[in-house]
Design a protein around this motif. Sequence first.
Motif, PDB file in Angstrom:
ATOM      1  N   LYS A 240      23.495  68.253  86.069  1.00 59.50           N
ATOM      2  CA  LYS A 240      24.752  67.725  85.533  1.00 59.50           C
ATOM      3  C   LYS A 240      25.767  67.644  86.666  1.00 59.50           C
ATOM      4  O   LYS A 240      26.033  68.639  87.338  1.00 59.50           O
ATOM      5  N   THR A 265      25.616  59.183  90.290  1.00 57.91           N
ATOM      6  CA  THR A 265      25.066  58.185  89.363  1.00 57.91           C
ATOM      7  C   THR A 265      26.066  57.078  89.031  1.00 57.91           C
ATOM      8  O   THR A 265      25.710  56.077  88.411  1.00 57.91           O
ATOM      9  N   MET A 266      27.336  57.258  89.437  1.00 54.78           N
ATOM     10  CA  MET A 266      28.363  56.254  89.118  1.00 54.78           C
ATOM     11  C   MET A 266      28.472  55.175  90.196  1.00 54.78           C
ATOM     12  O   MET A 266      29.229  54.224  90.044  1.00 54.78           O
ATOM     13  N   GLY A 270      28.934  51.428  87.908  1.00 57.55           N
ATOM     14  CA  GLY A 270      29.413  52.574  87.122  1.00 57.55           C
ATOM     15  C   GLY A 270      30.906  52.799  87.234  1.00 57.55           C
ATOM     16  O   GLY A 270      31.542  53.280  86.300  1.00 57.55           O
ATOM     17  N   ARG A 326      31.449  58.467  81.975  1.00 57.74           N
ATOM     18  CA  ARG A 326      30.437  58.945  82.933  1.00 57.74           C
ATOM     19  C   ARG A 326      31.053  59.752  84.073  1.00 57.74           C
ATOM     20  O   ARG A 326      30.445  59.911  85.130  1.00 57.74           O
ATOM     21  N   ASP A 329      27.986  63.222  84.346  1.00 61.52           N
ATOM     22  CA  ASP A 329      26.746  62.479  84.094  1.00 61.52           C
ATOM     23  C   ASP A 329      25.546  63.343  84.449  1.00 61.52           C
ATOM     24  O   ASP A 329      25.682  64.418  85.038  1.00 61.52           O
ATOM     25  N   THR A 330      24.385  62.854  84.087  1.00 60.38           N
ATOM     26  CA  THR A 330      23.138  63.590  84.333  1.00 60.38           C
ATOM     27  C   THR A 330      22.304  62.862  85.369  1.00 60.38           C
ATOM     28  O   THR A 330      22.125  61.647  85.287  1.00 60.38           O
TER      29      THR A 330
END
Length: 746
Positions: A240, A265-266, A270, A326, A329-330
């Motif tokens: 996370k 992850t962004m 994103g 987000r 995020d994971t």
Amino acid sequence: MEDSQIIRTEYSDLMKKSYIDYAMSVIVARALPDVRDGLKPVQRRTLYDMYELGIRYDKPYRKCARIVGDTMGKYHPHGDSSIYEALVVMAQEFKKGMVLVDGHGNFGSIEGDGAAAMRYTEARLAKITQEAYLADLDKDIIDFVPNFDETEKEPAVLPVRLPNLLVNGAEGIAVGMATSIPTHNLGEVVDAVKAYMKNDEITTKQLMRYIKGPDFPTGGIVVNKDDLLNIYETGAGKIKIRGKVDVEELKGGKKRIVISEIPYTMIGAGIGKFLNDVCNLVESKKTNDIVDISNQSSKEGIRIVIDVKRDADVENLINMLYKKTRLEDTFGVNMLAVAEGRPETLGLKRIIEHHVDFQFELATRKYNTLLKKELDRKEIQEGLIKACDVIDLIIEILRGSTSVKDAKVCLVSGITDNIKFKSKISQKMASMLRFTERQASAILEMRLYKLIGLEIEALQKEHEETLANITKYEDILNNYDSMADVIIADLDAIKKEFAVKRKTVIENAEEAVFEEKKIEEQEVVFLMDRFGYAKTVDVAVYERNKEAADQENKYIVHCMNTGKLCLFTADGKMHQVKVLDLPYGKFRDKGQPIDNVSNYDSTKEEIVFLCDDRQLFYTKFLFTTKQGMIKKVEGSEFQVSKRTIAATKLQPEDALASVCIVNDSQNVVLMTAGGYALRFTAEEVSDKKKGAVGVRGIRLQKKDEVEAVFVFEEGTEQKVVFHEKEITLNRLKLAKRDGAGTKIRK
């Protein structure tokens, strides 16, 4: 002509074998990295091609189109786009722990902008790539294999000196499997490798004293520290990540939320999605605390600014951003790599184990090659030193020889048959010479200046150095600790030059919890004009402007602000609209098209009835179609959570003419386009389910259809206007359902 043979086989078996062959090809030769160098084939081939083209870190940049074309032509015949994409990613510092390519030009941005076309951009190898990924290729350190058309040789693996699989991570989708490995800090990874080399019984938990967790190039905060041990032991799990959020105090007690680091992850689209999600939170009234949002990111870094109201609960708002966007995020971890030719999910220790085994293999091959060179050099040096002691004899042999071959035979074997000597003593001494082939060649090629005293001293000094090197190399090859020391020294040098500070914070954070502000329940008035623009206003506002509101709006419904509105359409659907999704405010506000907040499409559908969802609990609805079918349905049938349902079943070419609220004590009047009217009691209409067609309400004349439906209480006088004629409903003759009705006189 030979007899052809037909091989009979089961089609499914053939397909299965072909697909497995294809899948393994994609897994091993395209999508997954090798555990030894942490590179996919396209990356390895691109870097090797740049090395071959001489595009070093201290040389000028070269056009990417040249690199891509050369790589495609020699090593990777799978299209230029895949090669260029791999090259671009290796140059993007926001995607890689350590960039392997030094890019010049537009190589894209963290916000998802693509790189410029390869004809515009230029690149060269990064210094770390040259020194830690491509060094010693000339020392027979790795195997070379034929390329796709067997016209070139390419490395099976690059001699990478650090665990690139961990430092740069990996992403790849194969057939039936995918890899997703986060990036790590170079300095920490080096320390972990050294710790493993000193104690190969070390546990994953002990290794994590050095590798705290992932280190993403975008920074951020890993908030589930306790889960990392299991992830690193098994090679799979979920990390996370949160963005880094700061609160800035402004003048006048105002505050602003500043996001300076984003979750890995962004990256890309994103960021735009995050901005949209925040706007949606405001539009859907999930929060009223946000005043403005702006993306002030630049080359200096990420900076997303959210201005909030003076009295806002900032902590609660930040938690809302974590939960609803987000910003938290994971990152799914699946540390899958090709190990010994097979795909395998590897834990942290296994990756380091494979890396160290590879380093020992590289070191063994390197020092065997160096030792062989030093032994060859020693042989030649010893021959030259020995030659210097008998140089007069050698000169005599050379002057007395008729060919180089005779001189060489004499030096190697002592055969003096074809050589003239000045004396028998010289001939006897010459016959005792026993130089090796290599020594004899070196003596014959020796230049006269080598006989100068200082040159002879230099030769002897060089010989001593060669002997020292041979001792050193033999010690490295025969002693595990000595080889380990050399590998560790290499790692220390790489760490000293290239290590950077950790960017990602690792911690255990509490689950983000936010309290949604409870909306104060109140009655409002829904107003919708004939163009479909809808809004809600306070009851008092409506009462003050009742006359204007009634004139300007097609639908006016009293409802609760926490409730829903039900729209029944001519095609037999019911759409639900949350009242909270509609703008609430002043009477003169324009409102919002009802299409924007529901599945209703005003260009294709016509509303025949609109009501408040409270009426579903205690009423019956009277459905009438244009072909004269009629039924009563309990309101509870429409108490559903879906935004759109089928409200009734319609026969082909039929449509709803009317939906209205009815009770059994009322009378129903059906009026047709042809001017017929039929009055009967509501009791005569059957109660049906919403999925039923209903019963016939009126017998229609040819090409006639129901146009209007009215209900009224028995014994009350009610007047309506139909076809510009005023009609008193209770004066119409009371008949039975399924009659033809009476013609209304003009």
